[in-house]
Design a protein around this motif. Structure first.
Motif, PDB file in Angstrom:
ATOM      1  N   GLN A  48       0.839  -1.211   0.000  1.00 42.89           N
ATOM      2  CA  GLN A  48       0.000   0.000   0.000  1.00 42.89           C
ATOM      3  C   GLN A  48       0.869   1.256   0.000  1.00 42.89           C
ATOM      4  O   GLN A  48       0.577   2.220  -0.702  1.00 42.89           O
ATOM      5  N   VAL A  49       1.947   1.224   0.791  1.00 46.17           N
ATOM      6  CA  VAL A  49       2.855   2.380   0.842  1.00 46.17           C
ATOM      7  C   VAL A  49       3.506   2.590  -0.527  1.00 46.17           C
ATOM      8  O   VAL A  49       3.550   3.702  -1.052  1.00 46.17           O
ATOM      9  N   TYR A  50       3.999   1.489  -1.138  1.00 48.47           N
ATOM     10  CA  TYR A  50       4.644   1.607  -2.457  1.00 48.47           C
ATOM     11  C   TYR A  50       3.673   2.204  -3.466  1.00 48.47           C
ATOM     12  O   TYR A  50       4.025   3.097  -4.234  1.00 48.47           O
ATOM     13  N   GLY A  55       1.853   6.542  -6.996  1.00 50.15           N
ATOM     14  CA  GLY A  55       0.788   7.421  -7.474  1.00 50.15           C
ATOM     15  C   GLY A  55       1.172   8.885  -7.321  1.00 50.15           C
ATOM     16  O   GLY A  55       1.036   9.688  -8.254  1.00 50.15           O
ATOM     17  N   THR A  56       1.699   9.239  -6.141  1.00 47.96           N
ATOM     18  CA  THR A  56       2.075  10.634  -5.881  1.00 47.96           C
ATOM     19  C   THR A  56       3.147  11.090  -6.860  1.00 47.96           C
ATOM     20  O   THR A  56       3.054  12.167  -7.463  1.00 47.96           O
ATOM     21  N   GLN A  57       4.180  10.268  -7.040  1.00 47.65           N
ATOM     22  CA  GLN A  57       5.299  10.687  -7.901  1.00 47.65           C
ATOM     23  C   GLN A  57       4.899  10.709  -9.377  1.00 47.65           C
ATOM     24  O   GLN A  57       5.430  11.498 -10.157  1.00 47.65           O
ATOM     25  N   THR A  58       3.945   9.850  -9.747  1.00 49.52           N
ATOM     26  CA  THR A  58       3.450   9.855 -11.133  1.00 49.52           C
ATOM     27  C   THR A  58       2.773  11.188 -11.425  1.00 49.52           C
ATOM     28  O   THR A  58       3.031  11.835 -12.447  1.00 49.52           O
ATOM     29  N   VAL A  59       1.916  11.613 -10.495  1.00 50.07           N
ATOM     30  CA  VAL A  59       1.181  12.876 -10.687  1.00 50.07           C
ATOM     31  C   VAL A  59       2.165  14.053 -10.652  1.00 50.07           C
ATOM     32  O   VAL A  59       2.078  14.976 -11.473  1.00 50.07           O
TER      33      VAL A  59
END
Ligand code: NDP
Length: 299
Positions: A48-50, A55-59
């Protein structure tokens, strides 16, 4: 001799910056937004952390992020149907199925159902074959990150003696293939290797991908060698056994006293993995649209 510390955190930030720049160009010049879909089955806390970090770094890189969180009991047929939908979705350029999958799911069947052109983890059997035969592939993110750091530090790796300790499909084997592709003389060591110390001491480049905390001491390292520590191991904190800390597969202090350069844990290879996932998504997007591939972000 004090080793140069290879700062993976800073290097990963640089790679993410390069990706973001090229994503911005794609968006403005071609109206294309690279998209990464991540599939998580179950609620494994580490996964879940990964997935959240991905997701955050993709955005942050300006890409579209599609997260699909499925119940742990989701039947394999449903996971395969989702993968088929993502394969057909033109907004999705990269697909990552977070491993491990629950025991009732055949992980190889799911991975091999991903369109190889969208397989940004580089685990599909076609990408494994392409890498093994020196052809254009999507390459597993962690070894790709190691290769980028080595190229950045050394420039040309040609003719160097490289030893990879560990022969897993996700790290050891692709790492060895990449080093061979850069014309190193490569040895792959594993749990049955005889006299591992002597094998390691031959290495100009020593990559440890074992999963055993601190197993490589300084006297296994050739003076001046570059040591890449892939291991991520959680061990009790020396000052407070109630807490834990992360250590690598090499004994950092004794190895740093002998090596020419070394990656720390944390802050070495780890941050490069997601940076390379973004790089692979950008590469897959450029290939899908017949555009020039990003420079410096592929093998
Ligand atoms: P695996 O468990 O799949 O493979 C470990 C390898 O180490 C095997 O090939 C095994 O040999 C070998 N090995 C085990 N014990 C010894 C020993 N005593 N001497 C020599 N070789 C040994 O692990 P992974 O490749 O998946 O991961 C390795 C490490 O890298 C882990 O700590 C993992 O957490 C970390 N990792 C870090 C990532 C990152 O982003 N930085 C990403 C992926 C992994 P054999 O085949 O003979 O059993």
């Amino acid at each position: 001799m004090a080793a140069t510390i290879i700062d993976g955190k800073a290097f990963a930030a640089r790679v993410r910056g390069q990706v973001a720049e090229q994503v911005a160009v794609l968006r403005t010049a071609h109206g294309i937004v690279p998209g990464l879909a991540v599939v998580l089955v179950g609620q494994d806390p580490a996964s879940q952390v990964y997935v959240r970090n991905k997701g955050t770094q993709t955005v942050e890189a300006g890409m579209a992020s599609f997260e699909h969180k499925l119940d742990v009991a989701t039947p394999q047929a449903e996971i395969l149907a989702l993968v088929a939908r993502l394969n057909a979705d033109p907004a999705v350029h990269g697909i990552l199925v977070q491993l491990p999958l629950p025991a009732h799911v055949d992980a190889a069947a799911v991975i091999n159902a991903i369109d190889p052109a969208k397989d940004v983890d580089g685990f599909h059997i076609s990408n494994v074959g392409l890498l093994g035969t020196g052809q254009k592939a999507l390459v597993p993110c962690t070894p790709l990150g190691c290769l980028m750091m080595l190229r950045d530090h050394h420039g040309d790796l040609s003719g160097m003696d490289a030893v990879v300790v560990g022969r897993s499909n996700i790290v050891g084997k692709p790492m060895a293939q990449l080093l061979l592709g850069d014309s190193c003389t490569v040895t792959i060591a594993h749990s049955r290797t005889r006299d591992l110390r002597e094998v390691c001491r031959r290495a100009d480049i020593l990559v440890a991908a074992v999963g055993r905390p601190g197993m490589i001491p300084g006297d296994w390292v050739k003076p001046g060698a570059t040591v890449i520590d892939v291991g991520i191991n959680r061990v009790p904190h020396p000052d407070d056994p109630a807490r834990t800390r992360l250590v690598g597969d090499v004994d950092f202090d004794s190895c740093a006293a002998v090596a020419g350069a070394i990656t720390p844990v944390p802050g070495g290879v780890g941050p490069m993995t997601i940076a390379c996932l973004l790089a692979n998504t950008l590469t897959a997007c450029c290939r899908a649209h017949g555009l020039a591939e990003p420079t410096g972000l592929t093998a």
